[in-house]
Design an enzyme around this catalytic site. Structure first.
Site, PDB file in Angstrom:
ATOM      1  N   PHE A 224       1.110  -1.409   0.082  1.00  0.00           N
ATOM      2  CA  PHE A 224       0.233   0.336  -0.230  1.00  0.00           C
ATOM      3  C   PHE A 224       0.647   1.460   0.012  1.00  0.00           C
ATOM      4  O   PHE A 224       1.050   2.278   0.876  1.00  0.00           O
ATOM      5  CB  PHE A 224      -1.050  -0.087   1.339  1.00  0.00           C
ATOM      6  N   ASN A 272      -2.780  -5.724  -6.683  1.00  0.00           N
ATOM      7  CA  ASN A 272      -3.712  -5.833  -5.899  1.00  0.00           C
ATOM      8  C   ASN A 272      -1.999  -5.987  -3.623  1.00  0.00           C
ATOM      9  O   ASN A 272      -2.173  -7.187  -3.778  1.00  0.00           O
ATOM     10  CB  ASN A 272      -4.942  -6.403  -5.323  1.00  0.00           C
ATOM     11  N   ALA A 273      -2.293  -5.278  -3.536  1.00  0.00           N
ATOM     12  CA  ALA A 273      -1.415  -6.145  -1.595  1.00  0.00           C
ATOM     13  C   ALA A 273      -2.075  -7.387  -0.903  1.00  0.00           C
ATOM     14  O   ALA A 273      -1.086  -8.379  -0.902  1.00  0.00           O
ATOM     15  CB  ALA A 273      -1.420  -4.943  -0.611  1.00  0.00           C
ATOM     16  N   ASP A 293       0.926  -0.438   5.281  1.00  0.00           N
ATOM     17  CA  ASP A 293       0.423   0.463   6.081  1.00  0.00           C
ATOM     18  C   ASP A 293      -1.300   0.706   4.618  1.00  0.00           C
ATOM     19  O   ASP A 293      -1.416   1.715   3.332  1.00  0.00           O
ATOM     20  CB  ASP A 293       0.643   2.023   5.997  1.00  0.00           C
ATOM     21  N   CYS A 333      -5.024   3.550   9.836  1.00  0.00           N
ATOM     22  CA  CYS A 333      -5.808   4.725  10.406  1.00  0.00           C
ATOM     23  C   CYS A 333      -7.364   4.244  10.612  1.00  0.00           C
ATOM     24  O   CYS A 333      -7.875   5.229  10.442  1.00  0.00           O
ATOM     25  CB  CYS A 333      -5.861   4.553   8.790  1.00  0.00           C
TER      26      CYS A 333
END
Length: 389
Positions: A224, A272-273, A293, A333
């Site tokens: 990301f 795509n991670a 992240d 987050c």
């Protein structure tokens, strides 16, 4: 003119007196039909006793946002003082920085307003009707205080829809000639204030970006990656960094930022991670340093369980991908997933991965992102530094 009055019930009064800056619709008595949203209102209890002033919202579930305990004029001078107070603490904490968050919404007693500074440019978000209606005044005050070359309006956040506002972006003052440059530690970054995510960059992670280079070694992976905030810092110490980012324009920016900093040990992968982590694990690859992240996985409380499953999936795979003694820097987050729940998820992931894990650091947002003690939502960022044994 006298501000209109809104009364709140006992539950609302208790919440108000406890210091929480938000009063929800369920705790507000019927309001005058003339109120359309964005007004400054007098807040009273059921007996008519004055409690303070707040911004009123008609559409949002958050009907009242605290402004003042006292009956004062919410005018030009009011906002000027709040802006000066907000920046004063940044000047003390970060005297040599030219890029930082100037206003952090409720945490700076300016609900619905976010102001980020990138050198000679400001990027601003007006997140509800009260600040939207006063954006020209606020822009004038920002021009006086900071004398920027331009102010960008990045009010393209979907949260505005909850206030009956459409997302929007554009220029408030001046023009931005192209990519804007700012520094994070020893790394120089170029960002696009008009097309980048949020206000252009994630300043809340700036200190964590810089910190990551202290722990980086060997073969590193940054998932990301966005425009390389972590990847470029890792590249200062790691032998090689793979930066994974799904956005093609962001990938191009990572490459440009790496070249700008003469870092030739960064490989950018557009993917795509989740898929990359799964496929890389199947291939039997190993890393010494991994950073996760991701964007927020939960926009509301109803999505918490799905968010925790998503966090566990990527952290489990990262732990499996690390060599013994490897470093995992993992962040969230999502304010609906608090630090305790995030740590429980990490513990569960470690158990499933059959790895022993040490916590080396627990971190949050930088000094320019103060936390309002009575509003947990302002303590949204979690960043753990782990050693996977």
């Amino acid at each position: 003119m006298t501000n209109p009055t809104v009364r709140i019930n006992k539950k609302g009064v208790d919440r108000w007196k406890a210091g929480h800056p938000w009063i929800y619709a369920a705790d507000v008595e019927p309001v005058p039909p003339s109120l359309v949203g964005g007004e400054v209102v007098r807040v009273e209890d059921h007996r008519g006793w004055f409690l303070g002033l707040a911004f009123f919202s008609k559409e949002s579930k958050i009907t009242l946002r605290w402004l003042s305990w006292d009956d004062v004029a919410v005018d030009r001078e009011f906002f000027q003082k709040r802006l000066l107070m907000a920046d004063a603490i940044r000047q003390r904490a970060l005297p040599d920085e030219k890029s930082y968050r100037v206003v952090h919404g409720e945490a700076d007693l300016l609900p619905g307003l976010v102001v980020d500074r990138f050198g000679e440019y400001l990027s601003v978000q007006f997140l509800h009707k009260a600040t939207e209606q006063r954006k020209e005044l606020i822009a004038d005050l920002l021009m006086e205080q900071f004398k920027p070359k331009a102010i960008v309006n990045r009010s393209d956040a979907n949260v505005r829809r909850l206030e009956g506002l459409e997302p929007e972006k554009g220029m408030l003052r001046g023009e931005v000639p192209g990519p804007v440059t700012y520094r994070e530690g020893h790394v120089t970054m170029d960002i696009d204030l008009l097309t980048g995510q949020k206000t252009g960059a994630f300043l809340d992670q700036r200190d964590n970006h810089v910190m990551s280079s202290d722990w980086a070694f060997g073969e590193a992976l940054d998932c990301f990656s966005y425009v390389g905030g972590f990847a470029l810092q890792l590249a200062l110490k790691a032998k090689h960094v793979t930066a994974v980012e799904i956005s093609e324009p962001a990938c191009a920016q990572i490459t440009a930022n790496a070249k700008r900093n003469k870092l030739d040990n960064v490989t950018v992968v557009a993917a795509n991670a989740f898929d990359f982590l799964r496929d890389t694990l199947d291939e039997g690859k190993k890393f010494d340093t991994i950073v996760l992240d991701p964007p927020s996985f939960a926009k509301n409380k109803g999505a918490i369980e799905a968010a925790v499953r998503g966090y566990k999936e990527i952290n489990l795979r990262a732990m499996q991908l690390l060599n013994p003694g490897g470093i995992l820097i993992t962040a969230s987050c999502t304010h609906h997933v608090d630090e305790e729940r995030f740590e429980e998820m990490l513990d569960s992931a470690a158990a499933d991965a059959k790895r022993r894990v040490q916590i080396l650091e627990k971190r949050g947002a930088g000094k320019d992102h103060p936390v309002l003690l009575s509003l947990r939502e302002t303590r949204y960022l979690k960043c753990f530094v782990l050693r996977v044994l």
